[in-house]
Design a protein around this motif. Structure first.
Motif, mmCIF file in Angstrom:
data_model
loop_
_atom_site.group_PDB
_atom_site.id
_atom_site.type_symbol
_atom_site.label_atom_id
_atom_site.label_comp_id
_atom_site.label_asym_id
_atom_site.label_seq_id
_atom_site.Cartn_x
_atom_site.Cartn_y
_atom_site.Cartn_z
ATOM 1 N N ARG A 38 0.856 -1.193 0.000
ATOM 2 C CA ARG A 38 0.000 0.000 0.000
ATOM 3 C C ARG A 38 0.893 1.244 0.000
ATOM 4 O O ARG A 38 1.094 1.867 1.052
ATOM 5 N N SER A 41 -0.520 4.576 1.533
ATOM 6 C CA SER A 41 -1.120 4.516 2.859
ATOM 7 C C SER A 41 -0.256 5.265 3.877
ATOM 8 O O SER A 41 0.903 4.912 4.099
ATOM 9 N N GLY A 94 -5.869 2.690 1.072
ATOM 10 C CA GLY A 94 -5.870 1.565 2.007
ATOM 11 C C GLY A 94 -6.153 2.004 3.426
ATOM 12 O O GLY A 94 -6.180 1.194 4.357
ATOM 13 N N SER A 99 -11.581 2.183 0.292
ATOM 14 C CA SER A 99 -10.470 1.683 -0.516
ATOM 15 C C SER A 99 -10.750 0.264 -0.975
ATOM 16 O O SER A 99 -11.381 -0.523 -0.262
ATOM 17 N N GLU A 101 -8.950 -3.259 -2.600
ATOM 18 C CA GLU A 101 -7.648 -3.902 -2.796
ATOM 19 C C GLU A 101 -7.443 -4.207 -4.281
ATOM 20 O O GLU A 101 -8.323 -4.731 -4.962
#
Length: 200
Positions: A38, A41, A94, A99, A101
């Motif tokens: 991520r 993030s 994330g 969010s 994946e």
């Protein structure tokens, strides 16, 4: 202790610290489970601040390792270094429930590029620096040991000349394998012969 991971090879240590900083190191308690990368993030990037603060109070070698990990962690998250990162932006940071994946194959591709372009070059630079430090320490130790054998200025000159070739070998990038005790023994023998000739 059952989750401790032990590394002895310097390059493995530097590489592991770097992928930890990038947020892609596997968890010791789940080694079979890949960690999703991520790069956007802020939560995952918090480790960079921890590394920076720890580096500020670390010893020189430890600081080099932590600074390398910090640089690698930043590079792995930088789209200018890792162009494929842009493909993950549409999936969110994330950090929120909104969010999504990214597909596993895309994550794998981007993660590998982050390692190859963002992490590996920085790890190699660190290894080069560690090699230089190690060689410098070896040369200093060898020179000190051999110069201590000299009793006069003339003998110091002889020792310095005899040290030239092994010093060059130690500085070679291929490792320059040198048996330092052999060098010390040879110089000691040469000095003994010189002293005998002087006494005649």
């Amino acid at each position: 202790e059952q989750y401790w991971v032990h590394f002895h090879d310097p390059q493995q240590i530097v590489h592991h610290l770097s992928i930890m900083a990038a947020g892609i190191a596997r968890r010791p308690n789940r080694p079979d489970r890949a960690v999703p990368f991520r790069p956007f993030s802020s939560r995952d990037a918090h480790i960079l601040l921890q590394l920076k603060r720890t580096s500020e109070i670390a010893s020189p070698i430890t600081k080099l390792l932590l600074d390398t990990a910090l640089s690698a962690g930043k590079a792995a998250r930088n789209p200018q270094v890792v162009p494929q990162l842009s493909k993950l932006k549409s999936y969110g940071t994330g950090n929120s429930k909104y969010s999504v994946e990214a597909p596993s194959d895309l994550l794998h591709t981007v993660t590998q590029e982050a390692i190859q372009l963002g992490i590996d070059p920085i790890v190699q630079t660190c290894m080069d620096k560690l090699f230089t430090i190690s060689v410098s320490d070896q040369i200093t130790k060898l020179r000190t040991t051999c110069l201590d054998l000299a009793l006069t200025v003339e003998e110091e000159t002889i020792v310095k000349k005899l040290l030239h070739e092994p010093t060059v070998n130690l500085r070679k990038n291929n490792g320059g394998i040198v048996n330092q005790q052999d060098i010390v023994d040879q110089i000691q023998s040469q000095l003994a012969q010189t002293r005998k000739q002087t006494q005649k």
